[in-house]
Design an enzyme around this catalytic site. Structure first.
Site, PDB file in Angstrom:
ATOM      1  CB  SER A 194      14.791  41.391  37.395  1.00 35.41           C
ATOM      2  OG  SER A 194      14.231  42.028  38.760  1.00 35.41           O
ATOM      3  CB  SER A 198      14.550  40.820  41.763  1.00 36.26           C
ATOM      4  OG  SER A 198      14.477  39.743  40.819  1.00 36.26           O
ATOM      5  CE  LYS A 252      12.710  45.673  38.927  1.00 34.67           C
ATOM      6  NZ  LYS A 252      12.802  44.171  39.651  1.00 34.67           N
TER       7      LYS A 252
END
Length: 485
Positions: free
Chosen positions: A150, A174, A75
């Protein structure tokens, strides 16, 4: 067998080289990322260099570890030395860290092959991945739907088989929410098991790094690798429950799995039905299903948004355009420069949460909001502690719905906040939770459920998730995309 073990066996048996496997993943990224938008940067040269080093070890007869030579992704809020790390925000464009996040340091020393950095909601604030300055990542089951947030880029990449696994971060769901939307596995570990050093902070008392994978076995392997004590993180404890991979496939006969009635309130009928059918699968394996009340859950969402936004207000105060990242072109004086930089550099959702956080911390409102939220946090922690006196794990929906169509989060942001209602309690209490697919809706979109455990109880919930995966393998589907091993 998970993707990691398959790739490891292929390398060890010399069915193919690490360079060939890596090249096949890079080719698939080039072919499909235009539509999926999972990757925001691709590190092809670095990936091929690592692959060459792994091939050299194999050729010389050296043993390789399970994660060596396995192509993966990170990420874009995990620091990577010399590789741009933007948190998908305009304010961090061009920022290249001078150090690695501990988790990437661990994996890079194991010769993990980094394919690139993946898309995310800006500064991890969002539930659809659409607050990213690069635009949202799409769902591999249907690109008219979002991948979730996210950590949407990681989930999209893993779900589409253009990464064998990835690392995301989970502040209020997330990791688990996009895993649920994309029909894959996402583990949010106990707070403190995985070092947060090098994770760009959103809400420091809630953030936790964890794996996103195609199978429970893979999640276990990656978790075992990254759950080391780190002196660079003052909250780090490492794994206190032993190696989870060695404890997979234990018998769950007699295990008490709790279902809190409040977790089923307001959940869409198809999601509720899938979770209850999963409970029956566990019952057929000899587990005991225990229903109970958890009234403190009603406080979780407001508590989460007050605490998370307050901590975000503090953490994001460092972005001013002076030392790194975006800087406004036209300004009059330092104060005007900082104001313009932050106004232009942050997106609307980030500014909204900073403003809310600043408000609840301000004089006259601190006691009314932030202090009260912290007190209620203690109530939620105790409620879970009491619940675990009567059960070994808690079964709940991951999200009250399946993935929504792209653009919906922008048109109705309030409803998207409600997607966090099942996931945020785990972060507030610092507990481990794993999301696994448990069915599909009438449109073929995945439904996810989560197993919540006691602190440092990753081994137990991963084992229970693994047993479900073995019993209902048809819920763990491949999509049309990516590398087929």
């Amino acid at each position: 067998m998970g993707s990691i073990t398959k790739i490891h066996d292929m390398l060890v048996s010399k069915q193919c080289s690490c360079a060939e496997i890596t090249k096949s993943y890079l080719d698939e990224i080039e072919k499909s990322n235009g539509e999926l938008n999972a990757y925001v940067s691709v590190t092809g040269d670095e990936a091929m260099k690592t692959a060459a080093a792994v091939d050299k070890k194999i050729a010389s007869g050296e043993e390789i570890g399970l994660l060596e030579g396995v192509p993966m992704t990170l990420k874009d809020n995990l620091s990577t030395k010399g590789i741009e790390t933007t948190c998908c925000s305009k304010i961090l464009e061009g920022y290249k860290p001078i150090y690695n996040a501990t988790v990437w340091d661990i994996l890079s020393k194991k010769n993990a092959v980094l394919l690139g950095k993946t898309n995310m909601d800006e500064f991890a604030m969002g539930s659809s991945c659409e607050t990213s300055c690069f635009g949202g990542a799409m769902n591999p089951f249907n690109t008219n739907y979002v991948s979730g947030g996210s950590s949407g880029g990681v989930a999209s990449a893993v779900g589409a088989d253009i990464a064998a696994y990835g690392l995301g971060s989970d502040t209020g769901g997330s990791i688990r929410q996009p895993a649920s939307f994309c029909g894959i596995v996402g583990l949010k570990p106990t707070y403190g098991t995985v070092s947060r050093y090098g994770l760009v902070a959103y809400a420091s008392s809630l953030d936790q790094i964890g794996p996103i994978t195609k199978s429970v076995e893979d999640a276990s392997i990656v978790f075992d690798a990254i759950s080391e004590y780190d002196p660079m993180d003052s909250t780090s404890k490492g794994s206190c429950g032993g190696k989870t991979y060695e404890q997979l496939n234990n018998d769950i006969k007699g295990m008490k799995i709790g279902i809190a009635r409040e977790y089923l309130d307001g959940v869409r009928d198809d999601v509720k039905q899938a979770v209850l059918e999963a409970a029956e699968v566990y019952r057929s394996m000899g587990a005991e299903i225990v229903y109970f009340d958890l009234p403190a859950l009603k406080f979780a969402l407001p508590v989460y948004y007050i605490i998370a936004c307050a901590e975000a207000s503090s953490n994001l105060g460092r972005y001013d355009g002076i030392r790194y990242g975006y800087k406004t072109k036209h300004y009059n004086g330092t104060h005007d420069m900082v104001c313009r930089t932050r106004s232009e550099g942050f997106g609307e959702e980030v500014k909204r949460r900073i403003l809310l956080g600043t408000y609840v911390l301000s004089a006259g409102y601190y006691d009314a909001y932030y202090k009260k939220a912290q007190n209620l946090r203690g109530t939620i922690v105790k409620a879970f502690s009491d619940a675990f006196e009567n059960c070994d794990a808690i079964l709940a929906p991951t999200v009250p719905m399946t993935a929504f169509e792209k653009g919906h989060a922008v048109s109705d942001p309030v409803e998207t906040y409600l997607t966090d209602i099942c996931t945020v309690p785990v972060n507030i209490a610092g507990l481990p939770g794993v999301s696994i697919p448990c069915g599909f809706n009438k449109n073929g979109m995945p439904i996810g459920m989560q197993l919540i455990g006691k602190s440092f109880g990753e081994a137990r919930i991963l084992n229970a998730a693994y047993k479900y995966q073995q019993a209902v393998p048809e819920n763990f589907k491949d999509t049309k995309w990516g590398v087929k091993l």
